[in-house]
Structure formats: structure tokens, C-alpha cells
Design an enzyme around this catalytic site. Structure first.
Site, PDB file in Angstrom:
ATOM      1  N   ALA A 293      92.103  45.195  59.251  1.00 43.01           N
ATOM      2  CA  ALA A 293      91.048  44.212  59.125  1.00 43.01           C
ATOM      3  C   ALA A 293      90.903  43.767  57.659  1.00 43.01           C
ATOM      4  O   ALA A 293      90.717  42.586  57.376  1.00 43.01           O
ATOM      5  CB  ALA A 293      89.735  44.780  59.633  1.00 43.01           C
ATOM      6  N   TYR A 427      82.325  40.312  52.974  1.00 46.77           N
ATOM      7  CA  TYR A 427      82.401  41.072  54.231  1.00 46.77           C
ATOM      8  C   TYR A 427      83.624  41.992  54.297  1.00 46.77           C
ATOM      9  O   TYR A 427      84.476  41.955  53.438  1.00 46.77           O
ATOM     10  CB  TYR A 427      82.242  40.188  55.458  1.00 46.77           C
ATOM     11  CG  TYR A 427      83.227  39.076  55.774  1.00 46.77           C
ATOM     12  CD1 TYR A 427      84.492  38.992  55.252  1.00 46.77           C
ATOM     13  CD2 TYR A 427      82.836  38.076  56.673  1.00 46.77           C
ATOM     14  CE1 TYR A 427      85.349  37.963  55.611  1.00 46.77           C
ATOM     15  CE2 TYR A 427      83.691  37.045  57.039  1.00 46.77           C
ATOM     16  CZ  TYR A 427      84.939  37.003  56.510  1.00 46.77           C
ATOM     17  OH  TYR A 427      85.778  36.000  56.869  1.00 46.77           O
ATOM     18  N   GLU A 428      83.609  42.833  55.311  1.00 46.49           N
ATOM     19  CA  GLU A 428      84.655  43.867  55.487  1.00 46.49           C
ATOM     20  C   GLU A 428      84.702  44.790  54.264  1.00 46.49           C
ATOM     21  O   GLU A 428      85.766  45.249  53.852  1.00 46.49           O
ATOM     22  CB  GLU A 428      86.002  43.185  55.721  1.00 46.49           C
ATOM     23  CG  GLU A 428      87.045  44.019  56.453  1.00 46.49           C
ATOM     24  CD  GLU A 428      86.565  44.520  57.810  1.00 46.49           C
ATOM     25  OE1 GLU A 428      85.964  43.730  58.562  1.00 46.49           O
ATOM     26  OE2 GLU A 428      86.780  45.713  58.101  1.00 46.49           O
ATOM     27  N   GLY A 429      83.520  45.079  53.702  1.00 42.63           N
ATOM     28  CA  GLY A 429      83.420  45.880  52.476  1.00 42.63           C
ATOM     29  C   GLY A 429      83.483  44.976  51.274  1.00 42.63           C
ATOM     30  O   GLY A 429      84.506  44.342  51.030  1.00 42.63           O
ATOM     31  N   GLN A 434      85.709  47.811  47.666  1.00 47.27           N
ATOM     32  CA  GLN A 434      87.179  47.914  47.690  1.00 47.27           C
ATOM     33  C   GLN A 434      87.682  48.590  46.420  1.00 47.27           C
ATOM     34  O   GLN A 434      88.572  49.445  46.456  1.00 47.27           O
ATOM     35  CB  GLN A 434      87.822  46.516  47.792  1.00 47.27           C
ATOM     36  CG  GLN A 434      87.405  45.708  49.006  1.00 47.27           C
ATOM     37  CD  GLN A 434      87.754  46.355  50.329  1.00 47.27           C
ATOM     38  OE1 GLN A 434      88.780  47.033  50.440  1.00 47.27           O
ATOM     39  NE2 GLN A 434      86.888  46.198  51.319  1.00 47.27           N
TER      40      GLN A 434
END
Lengths: 569, 569
Positions: A293, A427-429, A434
Site C-alpha cells: 500500500a 495518508y498511509e502514514g 515513514q
């Protein structure tokens, strides 16, 4: 000017930058050959350019809306997503056993790049489905698989991910959604989830929600979380659709961009769900699919960067202002040094971001069987996610600047790329998270994967000295400076690493960029368009790594020295 | 959380960074004293915080609209702008002879900073009026002055600037709007103008357009352009309003931001106008006011940066996610090193941008009588415009990132700052054009003004070594590196300078930032909040100048080596 899928760039990168042939030669993909891959890329490119890209502006102007409890999607999206499903693109990464194409992630990454560049809002739909398919393939029971996978892979049903709650964003473990055992093997799910991408639509037969929730005996924090499949419509045992589940869309968010993507607040009111994986192992299941993802989101940045670069390049060639400093009669503003500098920066960084994403894809594909490659893939993921999305936004903003006043007018479309791209750094972290992943978890191997990459860069640069001595030395030096920075980071306590995580991640990407540009230049013998772009990058953009790495030895001390009151005037 | 005017920051910068006392001691402002200035800043601060800031979100949600040919403005704007006029803020820089306050530009710059931070869209109205007043004071005939200045200064009438046309943006000289002599001293103006800020509204008694147009015997290019006053309603000889002029608003633009500011397409259809200045000298008249206008736009970036920093700081203190790495029970995300790093970056750059803008204001104020100061002001203007507006946007985008997912939701307001700020890097001459002005026109003195600034920095840094040796040496070294860069730039042919103009401008601002932060630290004896922020800036942000200056010797050769085809994939 419409988006044109950059198929030839994938071919070049596959052949000369990321050793895609190793993927084709690996056991995992013995059924896939080069011609098939090329045909697939061209087919996806046509769909992206001809069918999807024309919907991008309309999706922005006519956002998804909530009408009588159902999400009404933007004009043309239903039909185009039907074509995406028919083309097999939703199941492109799924196992052939489940009806998928079984393509390498590298190829899927290129396809996602094109879909995102054509219309980011629309491309989130297949991306969410891909993630759900992957999660089910890895963790669902055979019964669940049998019911859901064929429908998801065919695109008849779609999938969503439900993690975030108002009080639980980056801290997923703080979630409050409850699951209770019904005693019949099913569960009752109750709670509210926010920021649910494509949480509903008006064309899929069913919407399958993967929901994180806590069982009564679940421990606090992430360790007590379980994952559930909670469908909008409950399937009967024969696979046909039965009664509606107790869940609904509360509202849609008003967002800066990706207006065509319905971002839902979801309410689960004792909704029926089925466990995916084991009880209390929900986070493990999420982590399985988080890798792909995150790469999927990273490449969204690449797609937008490509689209924004194409648009700005076309505008700068058409738009005439003042005399050309090169004396070209009727030439566009591209003849002005600063405009061309901006365009070169956009193109150079798009190439870097794309190469990192595809290198990550190759490592993950090879990592199925080779542990060192798996480690490399894991190390590259946060870089591919954070750097590529930052670049997507930066390039889109530079595109706005190239357009001048017209860039600020929404009809032009340049600003939409910037607005759409902006979410990808969040989004997605978030990209900060990251970077923390990079200097934390991804250096738990003592830096082995990172040092291996640096060794590879230095070895290549040494060999390249014979052909392009100046560029090769610059790249070698940058890798060596990065090596020193890495050694410093490894000596820091964890929270000090977090104070330098973001600049360290970007420096790593900058140096990787030098390597990939050098490789591109060497591939054409040191003379040609890619060599000229490499020279531009290595001379102008690579030096940024030094300023970034200058921060590494600081840790977090000077940051924490500043109290909240210090930052108030 | 609402915007709070940062009055104490102006006081500090006035006292310790930019030597505002020299302005008060100068002959030009013998009527103004320190207490008055403080009272003025506090009064303006109240208006900005209490009256204007609450309108910012409503202006975004309810853009100005064109209804039956008249611009209907956003809710509350008419009343608030009435208060702006009543407070004398529109005429604050105008000569007391014309009813103005006769304030130094430095003070006006601080006031504009607050107005922009409170509501950029609204603040453009007084800014446009200020520019028109300045143009008329310098160039209009006594008759024109007598009719227009009192009404403009009082705020009963408002003013606009009409330069841009569809085919004439950065290249103003390409304009096609025609002026013809009527034989009675008046002129007929015919043509279309675009991007006209506050081109109309529903509350001013009259809208006075300053329009650039070409007389039949005007030479091609900029040399044949004249400037005209073209009022919406033609004043009678007694000053009362007469008949409506032949001009109208064709449409409003749909913009990325500043929705509350009506950006008009204007049509002049043989509209009656009066010459301002001499025939064919229109560009000279425009240049007079461009200095202040560019500083006015630069400080818009500062205002937005301040507002975005305040908002992000408040959010980061309130929003709890995960455990505090510092062990503070219930602490917000500000305790996470990367979040605090972002906030410190925002605050540090806001201070730099503000200091540069105010230093520019001081130089222009002193420049009324001291030629060296005038040269310094002229040199600083493109830096104040370009750097401060870039920072305004960058800081606002960092603010979005601090907010995480909530930053992407429009209701939060963080994204609005980014959207609003984005125009400031484009209008009033794109930041690329500012940089070309810096390395071109502003170095025509052989670099004298620039070298004088570097001498000042190095002298200060040398003296500061006794108190803060490491910081002082870092700043001294940065000035020396910049000196070498400047010497290199001076050796380049003009179009090569343009290839490095943008990085050179930013490097200059970075080094000025080091100087101003060092000054702030020394002012508090080397220990305190400003010293800690200075340490953060000098260690983390100042090093960027080296990567930027690494490009200077490249000129434009490597840029032009890349053809448009090279940039296509």
C-alpha cells in the site's frame, strides 16, 4: 493537452536502471515474459490516457456526493471503473488461483503510476481493492476467500480499509471500535471510522470493509486489535447477496483535492463481521499489506509528477511572452532559462521518484525468494512512499509556477495536480512517520540493507569513472557522505534519530537519484538526452544531500531545546 | 484558535534587528515618535485579530460573485473594510497633505503583515488602494489629485491596477489596449484586462482603475505605454458622482485561493480616462509604485506564515497521538521530535521573512534621503518579495503536514492558508522574474549594495564571536561563501545569470536569515528563546545556502543543453 502514459520510460527503467530481467528470470514469475509485460503496459497506458485521464477534471468539479445515504460518484467514474475491472487491472497482482493476473509488483507499480497520473481520485478505487485482495490472500480463512476473492478480483465488489478514528490516527492502537463474538463464528462491530477512502459508491454490487476493532478481551494498544471483514451487504452461503448490514456512511469530507474520491465517515452499529487472521493479530495483518500500500501511494506521487510535468512542458512550449533569449522566432517561455530550469527539475525528479518506486518493486518481487532483496525492499518502501509523494507535490507546485497567473486559475488544471497530490504525503502514514520507520525499524539490521545499497552505488560509480569521470566522482562522493551520515544515525538513541529522520530520508533519496541518473547516462554511453538530464541533476540537485546530512549529527537536542512557548511570539 | 497579531515581534525586530530608530530620527518622519508607532501597531493588531481574521474562512466559502454585472462581495467584507477605512489604514502611507497618516513604510509593512495574516483576500483591497494613492501622489496632475486623492485616502472610493491582458502577462509591453485622444484633455480607452484584483465591489462609491494602454503614436513594447485613470463612475467637476463610464466586469476567475478577493476580467469600451504622468511614460509611473507593491506582496507571505504557524502550533499542542517521548502526560504531538522540528522551521523562517521585509522597509524609508539606503532597499525588494512569498507558501504547507489528515480537510483552515498563499509567488511579477531583477538590474551597480550588506554581516559576526563563537563563525562563513557566489554571478553574461537567479536569490535570503537570527540571539545575550531558535536555524536551515550557491558557476549552459524534446518521455 491530455495525459500521455509514459510507457517508454518504464521500458528504459526496467532495462537499464532496476534490472527487471531478474524478476522475469525468478521462479516466482516464470509464467510472465517480456513481451507480455510490454503489451500489458501499453494496454494500461491506453486505458489511462484515453479513458481515465479525460475524467480527471470532471471529478474535481463534480465531487462525489452523499445522496439519501448513498454515495453518488463523479460523472463517468462508474463506466471507467467498469473498464478497469474488465481489463483485469483490479486483480492484476492477485494469484491466478484467485482469478488474478499474478503480475510482478514492479509491473503493477508502473500500472498504478499511469492510473494515478491519469486521475488520482479514480485510481484510489482499484488501489484499495488491491490492498484488500492482498490482505485476504495472506490472512483470510478458505471460506472467506472463497466468498470474497473472486468477486473482488473480478471487480464486481470493491474493498476498503477502515483504520482511522477521530482519536486514533497515526496512533492506531488508540482505536475504540468494539467487536463482540456472536457465538456463531461471526462478530458484531460497533464504532465510527473516519477518512475511509471510497467508503461507498453507486455502482459496485457490494462494498467490503476491512475494519480494525478491539474484542472485549483485547489488550490496550495495538496488541489487542483484530481485523474483520464487514460487508455492506451480507453474502448468502451460495454467494448471492442477502440482507443489508448495519453500517452506513455518515458524511463525506470536504477535501483540498481528490474530490472524485469519496472520503467517508463510516458508522458501524452492531454490524456483522468475520474475523480475518487470528484474534488480536489485526495489526500483523495490516502490516502485511502496508508494504504494497505504501509503495502504491508513493507511486501516486510519481503519476502526478509525470502528469504535471507533461502539462507544464506543453504550456511552456505554447505560451509566448517576450522575446526568446535564444533568438527563436515565436518560441514559448521554455526558452527563458528559469522556466527551462523549472521544467528540467520537474523531469529530473520525476525520473528519480519513478526509479526509486520501481527499484522498490523489483526488490519486493525478488524478495519473495531472496532475503537480501526482501530487506532491500523493506528499506526502500518508506523512501519510495515519502520522497515520491513529496516530489509529486513539489513538481505539481513547480508546474503551477510555470503556468504563472494561469496556474492559479482552476480551469487550467495545474492547481488540481497540486491539490490532489497533497494528500499523498499524509495518508498511509505521514511522511514524518515513514522517515521514523526508516531510521527506526528499517535500521534494526544495523544498517545492512542500507550499506549494501551504498556499496552497490559506489561500485557502479567507480566503474562509471571511465566514461563520465566528473559525474561518477560526484555520485561516489555523495554515497560516501551518506555512508558517514548513516554511521552517525546508527549511533544515535532512537528519539534523536527521529529528530533527523526526515532530512536523512530525503538525503538518501537524493543520493539514490544520483545513482539512477548516472546509470541512465551510462546506458546511453554518456551522451544523449538522459546524460544531459543526469548532468543537470548531479550538478544542481544532488548537492542538496550535503545540507540535509549536515543535520544528522544534531539528533533532536536542539529541537527539544525549543519549548512550545519559545515558538510563540 | 484565531489569529493573534504578533505586535511584540515587530517591536523586537524594530528595536534589535532593523534599526527602526534611524527611521524615527530621520528628517522624513520627524512627526512620528515611538509611542505613536506602538499605539498604531496595537490598534491595527486589534482590527486584524478581532474584526478581519474572523472573516477569513467565510470569504473562502462564499467567494465574491458576479450578480447582474456587479460584484457581490463575501459576507462581512463591506463592514470590515469600512472599519479599515475609518481607522485610516488605507491612507496610512499617504502624505498628511492628502489626508493620510504619513507613516513610514516600515510601519505600513508591519500593518500589512497583520492584515494579510488575518485575511489575505480582504487585505488586497487596501493594498491596491495604497498602490494607487502612491502612483497618483507621484505622477498625477494637481487637478486629478484634487478629485481623487481625498476620496481614495478616506476609503470612500477604491483603486485598482490594470496591467495584464490575455497575451501580455510578464511581458507587459505586448499589451493591446488602446487609448485615443478625445481632444478635450480626456482619452478613450478600449480593450480587455485580466486578473484585476478587486476590480469591482458592492460597497465603494466609486472604483478607480489605473489602466495601461497604448496611444496611436505609442511605440511598440514598453516604451509606448501610457497610464490612465479610468473611473467606474465619472466625477463631476464639483467632485460629486456623474454618469457611469463605459466599462464593465466580464467575469470573475475561479481561483485556487483568495476566494474573497474578486479577480475580474475587465472590458473597457471607449471608456473615458485621464492621463496620469506623461504620454508614453506609463511604465515609469508603474515602476514608481512597483517597489512598494512588491514589498506589500512579500509581506503577505509573512502574514500567512505567521497565521499558519500559530494555527499549527495550537493544533500540535492540543492534538494527542501516542505517548509523549518526553514523558509528559497528555501532551500533544508537539512532543514528537519531527513535529516540533516542523514547527521550529515554520517559526524560524517566519522570523527571517519578516525581518527581511522590515529591513527592506527601513532601507526604503531611509532611502528618501540617503542614496546608499535607497540602493539597499532596491536590492532587498526582490528578495523580500520572492523569498517571503515562497516561505509563506512553504510554511503554510508545513502547517498542513503538522495537521496530518485534518490538514487536508477544508474545515480545518490549514489548507486555505496554503491555497491563499500560493498566488503571492506569482503575482506582482513571478518569483522567477524577481530573481532576474535581482541578478540583473539590481547588480547594475557592480554589486555595491550587495557587498555593503555582506560587509555589514561579516562585521557583525566578527563582533558576535565573543558571545556566540560557533554561531557567529557559521554566519560569517556563509556570508563569505555568498560573497564568492556574488563575485561569480557578476562575471556571468546576463542570460547565464538568469539560469542561476532563483537559487542565488534564495541563498542570499538564507544568509540574511543567519544574520538576523544571530542579531536576535545577541540581543538577548546569547541565551533565551530567540537564541535557541537562532541555533536551530543556523545549524539546520542556513546550510542550504551552500547547495544553492554550488549552482552559481553553472550559468545557464547545462539548462539550455536540455532541449524541449529531451524533457519529453
Amino acid at each position: 493537452m491530455t495525459y500521455r502514459a509514459p510507457v517508454s520510460d518504464y521500458q528504459f527503467i526496467f532495462d537499464h536502471i532496476v534490472d527487471f530481467s531478474a524478476v522475469l528470470n525468478s521462479e516466482s514469475f516464470s509464467d510472465v515474459d517480456q513481451d507480455t509485460v510490454l503489451a500489458i503496459l501499453e494496454e494500461a497506458g491506453k486505458l489511462a490516457s484515453d479513458v481515465i485521464a479525460p475524467l480527471d477534471r470532471g471529478g474535481d468539479l463534480n465531487p462525489a456526493q452523499l445522496v439519501d445515504g448513498v454515495v453518488k460518484t463523479s460523472p463517468g467514474f462508474a463506466d471507467a471503473l467498469g473498464q478497469v475491472a474488465e481489463g483485469g487491472w483490479i486483480g492484476m497482482l492477485a494469484s491466478p488461483d484467485n482469478g488474478g493476473m499474478g503480475l510482478p509488483l514492479t509491473v503493477g507499480t508502473a500500472v498504478n503510476d499511469m492510473m494515478s497520473g491519469a486521475c488520482l481520485a479514480l485510481s484510489l478505487y482499484p488501489l484499495m481493492c488491491q490492498g484488500q485482495i492482498e490482505a485476504l490472500e495472506h490472512h483470510a480463512s478458505d471460506d472467506l476467500k472463497a466468498v470474497y476473492l473472486p468477486k473482488l478480483v473480478s471487480g464486481e465488489w470493491c474493498g476498503t480499509m477502515n483504520l482511522t478514528e477521530p482519536g486514533a490516527g497515526s496512533d492506531v492502537g488508540a482505536l475504540r471500535t468494539k467487536a463482540e463474538r456472536n457465538g456463531d463464528g461471526s462478530y458484531s462491530i460497533t464504532g465510527q471510522k473516519i477518512f475511509i477512502t471510497w467508503g461507498d459508491n453507486d455502482f459496485s454490487e457490494n462494498v467490503c470493509h476491512l475494519v480494525l476493532a478491539r474484542l472485549p478481551d483485547g489488550a490496550p494498544g495495538t496488541k489487542g486489535i483484530s481485523l474483520f471483514m464487514v460487508p455492506k451487504v451480507i453474502p448468502n452461503e451460495d454467494g448471492s447477496l442477502g440482507e443489508k448490514n448495519s453500517l452506513h456512511v455518515v458524511s463525506l469530507e470536504h477535501k483540498l483535492g481528490i474530490h472524485g474520491s469519496p472520503t467517508c465517515v463510516m458508522e458501524y452499529d452492531g454490524a456483522k463481521g468475520w474475523l480475518v487472521g487470528e484474534e488480536h493479530q489485526g495489526m500483523k495483518c495490516m502490516f502485511t499489506m502496508m508494504n504494497n500500500a505504501r509503495l502504491g501511494v508513493g507511486v501516486q506521487g510519481v503519476g502526478i509528477a509525470e502528469a504535471a510535468t507533461q502539462k507544464a512542458l506543453a504550456y511552456a512550449q505554447d505560451r509566448v511572452q517576450g522575446k526568446s533569449p535564444l533568438g527563436n522566432e515565436g518560441a514559448g517561455i521554455i526558452d527563458h532559462a528559469d522556466v527551462r530550469r523549472m521544467l528540467a527539475t520537474m523531469r529530473a525528479d520525476t525520473f528519480v521518484a519513478r526509479s526509486i518506486a520501481l527499484a522498490c518493486g523489483v526488490a519486493l518481487d525478488l524478495g519473495r525468494t531472496v532475503p537480501e532483496q526482501q530487506a532491500r525492499g523493506a528499506f526502500l518502501i518508506p523512501i519510495a512512499k515519502a520522497f515520491s509523494t513529496d516530489i509529486g507535490h513539489e513538481v505539481a507546485q513547480t508546474g503551477v509556477q510555470v503556468h504563472g497567473g494561469m496556474g492559479y486559475i482552476e480551469e487550467t488544471g495545474a492547481a488540481q495536480y497540486a491539490r490532489d497530490a497533497r494528500i499523498t504525503s499524509i495518508y498511509e502514514g505521514t511522511n514524518g512517520i515513514q522517515a521514523m520507520d526508516l531510521v527506526g525499524r528499517k535500521l534494526m539490521d544495523g544498517g545492512e540493507a542500507a550499506f549494501a545499497l551504498l556499496d552497490e552505488i559506489e561500485t557502479f560509480a567507480e566503474a562509471a569513472r571511465a566514461i563520465l569521470p566528473k559525474r561518477a566522482i560526484a555520485v561516489w562522493n555523495s554515497a560516501e557522505t551518506l555512508r558517514e551520515g548513516l554511521e552517525t544515525v546508527l549511533t544515535l538513541p532512537m528519539n534523536d534519530r527521529f529528530g533527523v529522520a526526515v532530512p536523512f530520508l530525503r538525503a538518501f533519496a537524493r543520493v539514490l537519484g544520483g545513482y539512477f541518473h548516472l546509470k541512465a547516462a551510462i546506458a546511453e554511453g554518456g551522451d544523449g538526452p538522459r546524460s544531459r538530464l543526469a548532468a543537470f541533476y548531479i550538478k544542481r540537485m544532488l548537492p542538496e544531500h550535503r545540507a540535509l546530512l549536515a543535520q544528522v549529527r544534531l539528533g533532536a537536542q536542539d529541537i527539544y531545546a525549543l519549548s512550545p512557548e519559545d515558538l510563540t511570539v
